[in-house]
Design a protein around this motif. Structure first.
Motif, PDB file in Angstrom:
ATOM      1  N   VAL A 193       0.853  -1.180   0.000  1.00 42.44           N
ATOM      2  CA  VAL A 193       0.000   0.000   0.000  1.00 42.44           C
ATOM      3  C   VAL A 193       0.902   1.248   0.000  1.00 42.44           C
ATOM      4  N   LEU A 198      -3.666   5.445   7.384  1.00 38.13           N
ATOM      5  CA  LEU A 198      -3.699   4.532   8.515  1.00 38.13           C
ATOM      6  C   LEU A 198      -2.337   4.565   9.195  1.00 38.13           C
ATOM      7  N   GLY A 257      -2.443  -7.854  13.121  1.00 33.03           N
ATOM      8  CA  GLY A 257      -3.775  -8.304  13.514  1.00 33.03           C
ATOM      9  C   GLY A 257      -4.644  -7.124  13.926  1.00 33.03           C
ATOM     10  N   GLY A 258      -4.290  -5.956  13.401  1.00 34.82           N
ATOM     11  CA  GLY A 258      -5.169  -4.802  13.635  1.00 34.82           C
ATOM     12  C   GLY A 258      -4.859  -4.052  14.909  1.00 34.82           C
ATOM     13  N   MET A 295      -3.700   0.252  15.393  1.00 33.58           N
ATOM     14  CA  MET A 295      -3.965   0.952  14.118  1.00 33.58           C
ATOM     15  C   MET A 295      -4.821   2.184  14.405  1.00 33.58           C
ATOM     16  N   LYS A 297      -1.633   4.528   3.060  1.00 29.54           N
ATOM     17  CA  LYS A 297      -2.915   5.004   2.514  1.00 29.54           C
ATOM     18  C   LYS A 297      -3.986   4.058   3.038  1.00 29.54           C
ATOM     19  N   TYR A 298      -5.113   4.571   3.527  1.00 30.97           N
ATOM     20  CA  TYR A 298      -6.161   3.694   4.041  1.00 30.97           C
ATOM     21  C   TYR A 298      -7.045   3.247   2.878  1.00 30.97           C
ATOM     22  N   PRO A 344     -11.706  -2.855   1.641  1.00 33.01           N
ATOM     23  CA  PRO A 344     -10.957  -3.941   0.989  1.00 33.01           C
ATOM     24  C   PRO A 344     -11.513  -5.301   1.387  1.00 33.01           C
ATOM     25  N   LEU A 346      -4.569  -7.235   1.011  1.00 32.97           N
ATOM     26  CA  LEU A 346      -5.812  -6.481   0.891  1.00 32.97           C
ATOM     27  C   LEU A 346      -6.125  -6.395  -0.589  1.00 32.97           C
ATOM     28  N   GLU A 391       0.354  -8.547   5.695  1.00 33.02           N
ATOM     29  CA  GLU A 391       1.198  -9.182   6.723  1.00 33.02           C
ATOM     30  C   GLU A 391       1.515 -10.600   6.277  1.00 33.02           C
ATOM     31  N   THR A 418     -14.333  -6.098   4.294  1.00 27.61           N
ATOM     32  CA  THR A 418     -13.962  -6.151   5.715  1.00 27.61           C
ATOM     33  C   THR A 418     -14.906  -5.319   6.576  1.00 27.61           C
TER      34      THR A 418
HETATM   35  C1  MV4 Z   1      -5.469  -1.955   6.298  1.00 29.23           C
HETATM   36  C2  MV4 Z   1      -6.800  -1.631   5.953  1.00 29.23           C
HETATM   37  C3  MV4 Z   1      -7.015  -0.632   5.000  1.00 29.23           C
HETATM   38  N1  MV4 Z   1      -5.976   0.020   4.452  1.00 29.23           N
HETATM   39  N2  MV4 Z   1      -4.449  -1.293   5.721  1.00 29.23           N
HETATM   40  C4  MV4 Z   1      -4.325  -4.676   9.016  1.00 29.23           C
HETATM   41  C5  MV4 Z   1      -4.312  -5.779  10.038  1.00 29.23           C
HETATM   42  C6  MV4 Z   1      -5.562  -6.469   9.662  1.00 29.23           C
HETATM   43  N3  MV4 Z   1      -6.009  -7.522  10.541  1.00 29.23           N
HETATM   44  C7  MV4 Z   1      -6.488  -5.307   9.583  1.00 29.23           C
HETATM   45  N4  MV4 Z   1      -5.768  -4.462   8.733  1.00 29.23           N
HETATM   46  C8  MV4 Z   1      -6.172  -3.552   7.822  1.00 29.23           C
HETATM   47  N5  MV4 Z   1      -5.190  -2.898   7.214  1.00 29.23           N
HETATM   48  C9  MV4 Z   1      -4.703  -0.308   4.833  1.00 29.23           C
HETATM   49  N6  MV4 Z   1      -3.681   0.377   4.288  1.00 29.23           N
HETATM   50  C10 MV4 Z   1      -7.846  -2.323   6.577  1.00 29.23           C
HETATM   51  C11 MV4 Z   1      -7.534  -3.259   7.532  1.00 29.23           C
HETATM   52  C12 MV4 Z   1      -8.672  -3.885   8.203  1.00 29.23           C
HETATM   53  C13 MV4 Z   1      -9.012  -5.192   7.938  1.00 29.23           C
HETATM   54  C14 MV4 Z   1      -8.243  -5.945   7.048  1.00 29.23           C
HETATM   55  C15 MV4 Z   1      -8.601  -7.250   6.840  1.00 29.23           C
HETATM   56  C16 MV4 Z   1      -9.689  -7.812   7.485  1.00 29.23           C
HETATM   57  C17 MV4 Z   1     -10.432  -7.073   8.350  1.00 29.23           C
HETATM   58  C18 MV4 Z   1     -10.108  -5.753   8.611  1.00 29.23           C
HETATM   59  C19 MV4 Z   1     -10.854  -4.998   9.516  1.00 29.23           C
HETATM   60  C20 MV4 Z   1     -10.495  -3.715   9.761  1.00 29.23           C
HETATM   61  C21 MV4 Z   1      -9.385  -3.145   9.109  1.00 29.23           C
END
Ligand code: MV4
Length: 464
Positions: free
Chosen positions: A131, A156, A164-165, A168, A201-202, A206, A277, A288, A439
């Protein structure tokens, strides 16, 4: 091949590993805490060792107790399962120092992928899509604001030691960046004793698509297609499926190649998962890499006809992957896993431990149950709430959904509240049926799921 392996875990994954060991003719030793004395894993294993009191810190996370048990029982290897010490570098190194084979990758690979910023910079360097974001950690508000202007809001802020979030922070506009930057670093320092953060970038809405990889010590590395894990609550997966309704054979090829590039770069060994993503334009980005077997591995086994725990054992014993003649693998049918947690889905998924009074499990073609529970078992409040995994397979996604509905209608666990009614309602929800899942599925479908729940007789509270 090993003659005895210690299983350093509990619950359904300990049972899963003991079963694979039994089928390979390998003796099993399971460790257990006071709370897990009368459990299925202890009953099924050849040997068992009480390693300490209920709190994980004094039992399942106690490196000396686990190493000591392995040595005293003459185990040659240790399988960490998932969670607990599965991605703990110190534990992997301690195994090596005591001539025990750690069933997993090298400590170096665990360490590298455990730092989410190093993992991201490594992927960038080898051309795996990442990203847009900062070049490494950001150490000042000004630097964070500059990168945010460059990539464009929303951004983000992520903790390098997070994953695992955890740690963030979403930043919508320049006014929020300072407070969010300070909060993210403070939270990271408190949670991981490492306040380093980076910025991305968020991506809006996704999907979470992950590729299962396997690499042996003879230079064979392959992927076993993808899993779609987008239905999550606070970064806890609830339902997973394979293959993803959003991934075409061409996209699968590209994501698989990206995952294998990561495997080669870190000389990966064993089973691993590369998480991506997938955005609404069909572009994918590295998120990850997990250096362990994952809870949701059965959906991959169902569509590829493999046993990933046995493959882990073969690889750790220096043997080649056992199905090389079938590579490249293409998905055979469709599988869905439902995580059955001792939680009340209509009361904020609040934990609901207690004693299981009666248990009726489904069966029939294409139905698998991985569980350690039994009628009379008391679900302890001290560990995670996963009590069973229902995995269904069908020749098509439609058949898998129909089979899932039938199996969820059959399964009955009386005495505690579980996520079963949540899963049953999802299978009737139109966006899920259409494969239109992101998500943000839970927050954007709460009303429908709760309405379904109340008609199903559940006492709706709140999904969120
Ligand atoms: C992100 C994202 C949107 N944009 N990164 C990273 C750890 C993972 N468990 C959640 N993460 C996310 N990273 C960027 N640049 C959105 C998430 C995210 C997410 C990703 C996959 C499955 C569920 C999620 C729930 C909230 C946020």
């Amino acid at each position: 091949m090993f003659s005895k392996v210690l299983v350093a875990n509990r619950g359904e994954v300990a049972v899963r590993i003991v079963r694979a060991l039994r089928e390979l003719g390998i003796k099993s030793v399971v460790v257990y805490s006071d709370a897990d004395k009368d459990t299925l894993a202890v009953r099924l294993a050849d040997e068992s060792v009480c390693i300490g009191p209920t709190p994980a810190a004094q039992s399942y996370l106690s490196i000396p107790a686990i190493i000591g048990s392995a040595k005293s029982r003459g185990a040659e290897a240790v399988h960490p399962g998932y969670g607990f010490l599965a991605e703990n570098v110190t534990f992997a190194r301690a195994c090596a120092e005591h001539d025990l084979v750690f069933i997993g990758p090298t400590p170096e690979a665990i360490e590298m992928m455990g730092d989410k910023n190093i993992a991201r910079e490594t992927m960038k360097r080898i051309g795996v899509p990442t990203v847009p974001g900062s070049d490494g950690p950001v150490t000042t508000v000004a630097e964070a604001a500059r990168f945010a202007e460059e990539v464009g809001y929303p951004v983000l802020i992520k903790a390098s030691a997070g994953g695992g979030g955890k740690g963030m922070r979403v930043v919508e506009n320049p006014e929020q960046i300072e407070a969010a930057f300070v909060a993210a670093r403070t939270e990271a320092a408190a949670a991981f004793a490492n306040d380093e953060v980076y910025l991305e970038k968020y991506l809006l809405r996704p999907r979470h698509i992950e590729i299962q990889v396997l690499a042996d010590t003879q230079g064979n590395a392959l992927h076993l297609c993808e899993r779609d894990c987008s239905i999550q609550r606070r970064h806890q997966k609830l339902l997973e499926e394979a293959p993803s309704p959003a991934v075409s054979p061409e996209l699968r090829e590209r994501m698989g190649a990206a995952a294998l590039a990561a495997v080669r770069e870190v000389s990966y060994r064993g089973a691993g998962t590369v998480e991506f993503l997938l955005d609404e334009r069909g572009d994918f980005y590295f998120m990850e890499m997990n250096t362990r077997i994952q809870v949701e591995h059965p959906v991959t086994e169902a569509i590829t006809g493999t046993d990933l725990i046995k493959e882990q054992l073969r690889i750790a014993a220096g043997e080649p992957i056992s199905f090389l003649e079938r590579v490249p693998l293409t998905p055979q049918g469709h599988a869905i896993e439902f995580r059955i947690n001792a939680e009340d889905p209509f009361n904020s998924f609040w934990p609901n431990p207690g004693t299981i009074k009666t248990l009726t499990l489904p069966g029939g073609p294409g139905v698998r149950i991985d569980t350690h529970v039994f009628a009379g078992y008391t679900v302890p409040p001290s560990y995670d709430s996963l009590i069973a995994k229902l995995i269904v397979w069908g020749a098509t996604r439609e058949e898998a959904i129909a089979r899932g509905r039938r199996a969820l209608d059959e399964i009955a666990i009386e005495g505690i509240k579980t996520t079963i009614p949540f899963h049953r309602v999802v299978l009737d929800e139109k966006d899920f049926i259409a494969g239109d899942v992101r998500t943000d599925y839970l927050p954007t479908h709460e009303d429908v799921l709760l309405a379904g729940a109340s008609s199903a007789g559940a006492t709706p509270g709140a999904l969120g």
